[in-house]
Scaffold this active site. Structure first.
Site, PDB file in Angstrom:
ATOM      1  N   LEU A  55      -6.942   7.272   8.514  1.00 47.18           N
ATOM      2  CA  LEU A  55      -7.398   7.171   7.137  1.00 47.18           C
ATOM      3  C   LEU A  55      -7.998   5.780   7.019  1.00 47.18           C
ATOM      4  O   LEU A  55      -7.348   4.786   7.333  1.00 47.18           O
ATOM      5  CB  LEU A  55      -6.223   7.350   6.166  1.00 47.18           C
ATOM      6  CG  LEU A  55      -6.532   7.583   4.684  1.00 47.18           C
ATOM      7  CD1 LEU A  55      -7.415   8.816   4.495  1.00 47.18           C
ATOM      8  CD2 LEU A  55      -5.248   7.754   3.887  1.00 47.18           C
ATOM      9  N   ASP A  56      -9.266   5.701   6.601  1.00 46.43           N
ATOM     10  CA  ASP A  56      -9.985   4.424   6.595  1.00 46.43           C
ATOM     11  C   ASP A  56      -9.231   3.318   5.870  1.00 46.43           C
ATOM     12  O   ASP A  56      -8.489   3.574   4.920  1.00 46.43           O
ATOM     13  CB  ASP A  56     -11.355   4.587   5.926  1.00 46.43           C
ATOM     14  CG  ASP A  56     -12.311   5.415   6.766  1.00 46.43           C
ATOM     15  OD1 ASP A  56     -12.026   5.598   7.956  1.00 46.43           O
ATOM     16  OD2 ASP A  56     -13.328   5.884   6.217  1.00 46.43           O
ATOM     17  N   LYS A  57      -9.478   2.083   6.276  1.00 40.01           N
ATOM     18  CA  LYS A  57      -8.840   0.912   5.662  1.00 40.01           C
ATOM     19  C   LYS A  57      -9.067   0.851   4.155  1.00 40.01           C
ATOM     20  O   LYS A  57      -8.132   0.555   3.396  1.00 40.01           O
ATOM     21  CB  LYS A  57      -9.351  -0.374   6.336  1.00 40.01           C
ATOM     22  CG  LYS A  57      -8.639  -1.635   5.889  1.00 40.01           C
ATOM     23  CD  LYS A  57      -9.099  -2.840   6.694  1.00 40.01           C
ATOM     24  CE  LYS A  57      -8.355  -4.106   6.278  1.00 40.01           C
ATOM     25  NZ  LYS A  57      -8.752  -5.286   7.101  1.00 40.01           N
TER      26      LYS A  57
END
Length: 262
Positions: free
Chosen positions: A105-107
């Protein structure tokens, strides 16, 4: 009685050390030994062999597996490499045993991510990644039009990935927020789709993975229930069947084409 042999990458995943994919990387890098010797890829081991990673012995024994649903905050990175990334998910959770995230899950994104020490289920989920649903709630920088909803749900060609997104379910929640259900996991997919339509994502939250809902506060986690785990394994079993059927049909189609040419 014939001695039971297990592929080395499966041995490491069943021991809860890492996923099979991560195990393959460790083996390629020469960091794994069997009885003190660096093995080749695909080597099998028995219960009597001594397997070590970076000199640390890995014991493959029956243990109670851990399955966590975590609400990842913005700014936390989904990596197990704690030496490189200080804002990593492992240090943030600080769980009492070795676990690793399933997927990413992207930053800049927040929401549901699963973590486990069960390498087998990681392998199954990643292999079935184009079959299971993931749901998100997304806020953008300007009012959402019906054209936006229609184009997002119909599939968008992403030039930098040279790929068209699969059709998906998009529903407008309010003027700047919508929900989207994907069965695909392209890199930064939702953000790229919005950018193509000249919208910028200001908030992205994953609210569901297959049958697992997001129901804990940001920064908190819980264990999956026995019913959730049972349903999850049933869904993964169905995905595997679909995957195998697709491969068989593809091979059959290719064979028929070759036969027609002759």
């Amino acid at each position: 009685m014939e001695e039971k042999l297990t592929r080395l990458n499966k041995y490491l995943s069943e021991a809860g050390y890492c996923s099979r994919r991560a195990a393959d990387k460790l083996i390629e890098e020469g960091r794994v030994t069997i009885n003190g010797t660096v093995p080749e890829m695909g080597t099998k081991v028995s219960e009597n062999d001594v397997v070590a990673v970076d000199g640390e012995i890995v014991k493959n024994k029956e243990v109670k597996r851990t399955y966590l649903a975590f609400n990842k905050p913005v700014g936390i990175v989904c990596t197990t490499d704690t030496s490189v990334e200080k804002d990593n998910i492992i240090d943030y959770i600080n769980y009492h045993k070795r676990i690793f995230p399933i997927g990413r899950l992207d930053k800049p994104s927040e929401g549901l991510i699963l973590l486990t020490d069960d390498g087998d289920i990681v392998n199954k989920i990643l292999r079935a990644s184009n079959n299971h649903e993931k749901e998100y709630v997304v806020t953008v920088d300007k009012p959402i039009s019906q054209t936006f909803v229609k184009r997002m749900s119909g599939g968008i060609y992403l030039e930098d990935l040279d790929q068209t997104t699969k059709k998906c379910k998009v529903k407008k929640i309010n003027s700047h927020t919508f929900s989207i259900i994907l069965t695909q996991g392209l890199n930064r997919q939702i953000r790229r789709m919005c950018e193509y339509l000249n919208y910028e994502v200001t908030k992205l939250q994953r609210t569901r993975i297959m049958n697992i809902p997001l129901d804990v506060p940001v920064g908190s986690y819980r264990e999956l229930t026995s019913n959730e785990l049972k349903t999850l394994n049933e869904l993964l079993s169905d995905s595997t069947k679909i995957h195998k059927s697709h491969i068989q049909n593809t091979n059959k189609f290719s064979s028929n084409r070759r036969n027609r040419k002759h």
